[in-house]
Design a protein around this motif. Sequence first.
Motif, PDB file in Angstrom:
ATOM      1  N   ASP A  51      73.040  56.662 -46.477  1.00 21.12           N
ATOM      2  CA  ASP A  51      72.173  57.829 -46.383  1.00 21.12           C
ATOM      3  C   ASP A  51      72.593  58.775 -47.498  1.00 21.12           C
ATOM      4  OD1 ASP A  51      74.487  59.114 -45.462  1.00 21.12           O
ATOM      5  OD2 ASP A  51      73.861  59.067 -43.364  1.00 21.12           O
ATOM      6  N   GLU A  52      72.193  60.048 -47.412  1.00 19.94           N
ATOM      7  CA  GLU A  52      72.454  60.961 -48.518  1.00 19.94           C
ATOM      8  C   GLU A  52      73.922  61.338 -48.653  1.00 19.94           C
ATOM      9  OE1 GLU A  52      71.377  63.305 -44.854  1.00 19.94           O
ATOM     10  OE2 GLU A  52      70.576  61.570 -45.945  1.00 19.94           O
ATOM     11  N   SER A  53      74.751  61.034 -47.650  1.00 16.16           N
ATOM     12  CA  SER A  53      76.143  61.489 -47.688  1.00 16.16           C
ATOM     13  C   SER A  53      77.184  60.388 -47.598  1.00 16.16           C
ATOM     14  CB  SER A  53      76.398  62.486 -46.544  1.00 16.16           C
ATOM     15  OG  SER A  53      75.538  63.597 -46.629  1.00 16.16           O
ATOM     16  N   ALA A  54      76.803  59.193 -47.163  1.00 15.29           N
ATOM     17  CA  ALA A  54      77.813  58.158 -46.942  1.00 15.29           C
ATOM     18  C   ALA A  54      77.191  56.777 -47.087  1.00 15.29           C
ATOM     19  CB  ALA A  54      78.436  58.315 -45.549  1.00 15.29           C
ATOM     20  N   GLN A  55      78.057  55.771 -47.155  1.00 14.84           N
ATOM     21  CA  GLN A  55      77.593  54.398 -47.239  1.00 14.84           C
ATOM     22  C   GLN A  55      78.528  53.484 -46.462  1.00 14.84           C
ATOM     23  OE1 GLN A  55      77.522  53.122 -51.320  1.00 14.84           O
ATOM     24  NE2 GLN A  55      79.557  53.874 -51.757  1.00 14.84           N
ATOM     25  N   LEU A  56      77.978  52.336 -46.052  1.00 13.45           N
ATOM     26  CA  LEU A  56      78.701  51.412 -45.188  1.00 13.45           C
ATOM     27  C   LEU A  56      78.403  49.988 -45.626  1.00 13.45           C
ATOM     28  CD1 LEU A  56      80.288  50.749 -42.545  1.00 13.45           C
ATOM     29  CD2 LEU A  56      78.096  50.933 -41.331  1.00 13.45           C
ATOM     30  N   ARG A  57      79.442  49.217 -45.878  1.00 11.38           N
ATOM     31  CA  ARG A  57      79.256  47.811 -46.228  1.00 11.38           C
ATOM     32  C   ARG A  57      78.821  47.027 -44.990  1.00 11.38           C
ATOM     33  NH1 ARG A  57      81.097  45.939 -51.082  1.00 11.38           N
ATOM     34  NH2 ARG A  57      82.382  47.355 -52.332  1.00 11.38           N
ATOM     35  N   CYS A  58      77.881  46.104 -45.199  1.00 11.80           N
ATOM     36  CA  CYS A  58      77.352  45.321 -44.078  1.00 11.80           C
ATOM     37  C   CYS A  58      77.262  43.850 -44.465  1.00 11.80           C
ATOM     38  CB  CYS A  58      75.958  45.808 -43.679  1.00 11.80           C
ATOM     39  SG  CYS A  58      75.847  47.551 -43.231  1.00 11.80           S
ATOM     40  N   ALA A  59      77.351  43.005 -43.459  1.00 13.13           N
ATOM     41  CA  ALA A  59      77.145  41.571 -43.641  1.00 13.13           C
ATOM     42  C   ALA A  59      76.309  41.061 -42.480  1.00 13.13           C
ATOM     43  CB  ALA A  59      78.482  40.833 -43.695  1.00 13.13           C
ATOM     44  N   MET A  60      75.341  40.196 -42.806  1.00 11.57           N
ATOM     45  CA  MET A  60      74.562  39.534 -41.763  1.00 11.57           C
ATOM     46  C   MET A  60      74.618  38.039 -42.053  1.00 11.57           C
ATOM     47  SD  MET A  60      70.682  40.250 -40.421  1.00 11.57           S
ATOM     48  CE  MET A  60      70.272  39.897 -38.696  1.00 11.57           C
ATOM     49  N   PHE A  61      75.271  37.306 -41.178  1.00 15.97           N
ATOM     50  CA  PHE A  61      75.521  35.906 -41.445  1.00 15.97           C
ATOM     51  C   PHE A  61      74.287  35.050 -41.154  1.00 15.97           C
ATOM     52  CE2 PHE A  61      79.885  37.549 -40.408  1.00 15.97           C
ATOM     53  CZ  PHE A  61      80.299  37.594 -41.732  1.00 15.97           C
ATOM     54  N   ARG A  62      74.310  33.870 -41.728  1.00 12.45           N
ATOM     55  CA  ARG A  62      73.140  32.991 -41.695  1.00 12.45           C
ATOM     56  C   ARG A  62      72.683  32.677 -40.279  1.00 12.45           C
ATOM     57  NH1 ARG A  62      72.918  27.008 -44.585  1.00 12.45           N
ATOM     58  NH2 ARG A  62      70.771  26.483 -43.964  1.00 12.45           N
ATOM     59  N   ASN A  63      73.626  32.503 -39.363  1.00 10.22           N
ATOM     60  CA  ASN A  63      73.242  32.144 -37.995  1.00 10.22           C
ATOM     61  C   ASN A  63      72.486  33.262 -37.295  1.00 10.22           C
ATOM     62  OD1 ASN A  63      75.462  33.840 -37.764  1.00 10.22           O
ATOM     63  ND2 ASN A  63      76.306  32.799 -35.988  1.00 10.22           N
ATOM     64  N   ARG A  64      72.505  34.466 -37.886  1.00  8.01           N
ATOM     65  CA  ARG A  64      71.741  35.594 -37.355  1.00  8.01           C
ATOM     66  C   ARG A  64      70.484  35.853 -38.176  1.00  8.01           C
ATOM     67  NH1 ARG A  64      72.618  37.548 -32.179  1.00  8.01           N
ATOM     68  NH2 ARG A  64      74.846  37.476 -31.710  1.00  8.01           N
ATOM     69  N   ASN A  65      70.616  35.875 -39.500  1.00  3.64           N
ATOM     70  CA  ASN A  65      69.456  36.269 -40.303  1.00  3.64           C
ATOM     71  C   ASN A  65      68.362  35.204 -40.357  1.00  3.64           C
ATOM     72  OD1 ASN A  65      69.930  34.439 -42.554  1.00  3.64           O
ATOM     73  ND2 ASN A  65      71.489  35.853 -43.320  1.00  3.64           N
ATOM     74  N   GLN A  66      68.680  33.959 -39.967  1.00  3.01           N
ATOM     75  CA  GLN A  66      67.645  32.925 -39.986  1.00  3.01           C
ATOM     76  C   GLN A  66      66.536  33.194 -38.969  1.00  3.01           C
ATOM     77  OE1 GLN A  66      69.024  29.031 -38.655  1.00  3.01           O
ATOM     78  NE2 GLN A  66      70.644  29.984 -37.433  1.00  3.01           N
ATOM     79  N   PHE A  67      66.795  34.080 -38.016  1.00  4.73           N
ATOM     80  CA  PHE A  67      65.780  34.400 -37.010  1.00  4.73           C
ATOM     81  C   PHE A  67      64.983  35.661 -37.367  1.00  4.73           C
ATOM     82  CE2 PHE A  67      69.224  32.194 -34.653  1.00  4.73           C
ATOM     83  CZ  PHE A  67      68.505  31.073 -34.272  1.00  4.73           C
ATOM     84  N   MET A  68      65.311  36.287 -38.500  1.00  9.32           N
ATOM     85  CA  MET A  68      64.589  37.483 -38.906  1.00  9.32           C
ATOM     86  C   MET A  68      63.193  37.116 -39.404  1.00  9.32           C
ATOM     87  SD  MET A  68      66.539  40.090 -38.328  1.00  9.32           S
ATOM     88  CE  MET A  68      65.629  41.282 -39.285  1.00  9.32           C
ATOM     89  N   ARG A  69      62.211  37.969 -39.108  1.00  7.14           N
ATOM     90  CA  ARG A  69      60.833  37.718 -39.519  1.00  7.14           C
ATOM     91  C   ARG A  69      60.505  38.344 -40.870  1.00  7.14           C
ATOM     92  NH1 ARG A  69      57.263  38.394 -33.922  1.00  7.14           N
ATOM     93  NH2 ARG A  69      58.347  36.754 -32.739  1.00  7.14           N
ATOM     94  N   PHE A  70      61.438  39.062 -41.446  1.00  2.36           N
ATOM     95  CA  PHE A  70      61.230  39.626 -42.777  1.00  2.36           C
ATOM     96  C   PHE A  70      62.556  39.578 -43.524  1.00  2.36           C
ATOM     97  CE2 PHE A  70      62.820  43.169 -40.322  1.00  2.36           C
ATOM     98  CZ  PHE A  70      63.643  43.859 -41.206  1.00  2.36           C
ATOM     99  N   LYS A  71      62.458  39.635 -44.842  1.00  6.26           N
ATOM    100  CA  LYS A  71      63.662  39.678 -45.663  1.00  6.26           C
ATOM    101  C   LYS A  71      63.852  41.105 -46.158  1.00  6.26           C
ATOM    102  CE  LYS A  71      65.976  37.577 -49.612  1.00  6.26           C
ATOM    103  NZ  LYS A  71      65.906  36.548 -50.684  1.00  6.26           N
ATOM    104  N   PRO A  72      65.001  41.694 -45.950  1.00  6.86           N
ATOM    105  CA  PRO A  72      65.213  43.075 -46.386  1.00  6.86           C
ATOM    106  C   PRO A  72      65.189  43.188 -47.907  1.00  6.86           C
ATOM    107  CG  PRO A  72      67.279  42.110 -45.662  1.00  6.86           C
ATOM    108  CD  PRO A  72      66.203  41.124 -45.311  1.00  6.86           C
ATOM    109  N   ARG A  73      64.989  44.401 -48.385  1.00  5.82           N
ATOM    110  CA  ARG A  73      64.989  44.664 -49.821  1.00  5.82           C
ATOM    111  C   ARG A  73      65.659  46.013 -50.066  1.00  5.82           C
ATOM    112  NH1 ARG A  73      59.974  46.095 -47.964  1.00  5.82           N
ATOM    113  NH2 ARG A  73      59.280  48.197 -48.549  1.00  5.82           N
TER     114      ARG A  73
END
Length: 211
Positions: A51-73
């Motif tokens: 956001d405008e003041s902070a940032q956070l590293r994230c990971a989404m592993f394949r066994n989770r993201n394979q069920f997503m209906r969209f790809k983030p950008r």
Amino acid sequence: MESNRQVITVTALTRLARRKLETDFPTVFVEGEISNLVTPRSGHWYFTLKDESAQLRCAMFRNRNQFMRFKPRDGMAVIVRGRVTLYEGRGEFQLIAEFIEETGDGALRRAWERLRDRLQVEGLFDEHHKQSLPLVPGHVGVLTSPSGAAIRDVLAVFGRRFPAARISVLPVQVQGEFAEHQLVRALAWANRSATEQQFDVLLVTRGGGSL
């Protein structure tokens, strides 16, 4: 020396911190904008939520993201459900994403687009303002924080590609209320001193992602 002090290893401390984070934050919902999205061949997604003041590293592993209906950008505003942990190998606080909910284009991207459009109207991107760059720069002035990650990246890249180039760091703040004033003052000094200092190019840079 204190006789009753307890000394622990780096491994022990990071492990204790990881367990504390995972116990206190088993599931969280975090709202922010995606930046620095990387999708390697492994199928995992790695990105920064900010956001405008902070940032956070994230990971989404394949066994989770394979069920997503969209790809983030990059620039997408989202709500991420996940669990907080600490990657012991690098001592990095991060969020392991389990689900991503899209909420639209982010405020940071919209602000960037408004600024881009305003500068376009002012003609600052017109071709006649642009100057050709030297094929091999001899002296580069870098306006950035002397203690930030950006200068380390700049020095590493120049060390690989242009090892003979001379790098002069012009220290400025790159965020906060004084950043604009310091950048303008440093640019003015560099332009006045261009002949004396023999700058071939000036580079203004900071870390923190593309948006």
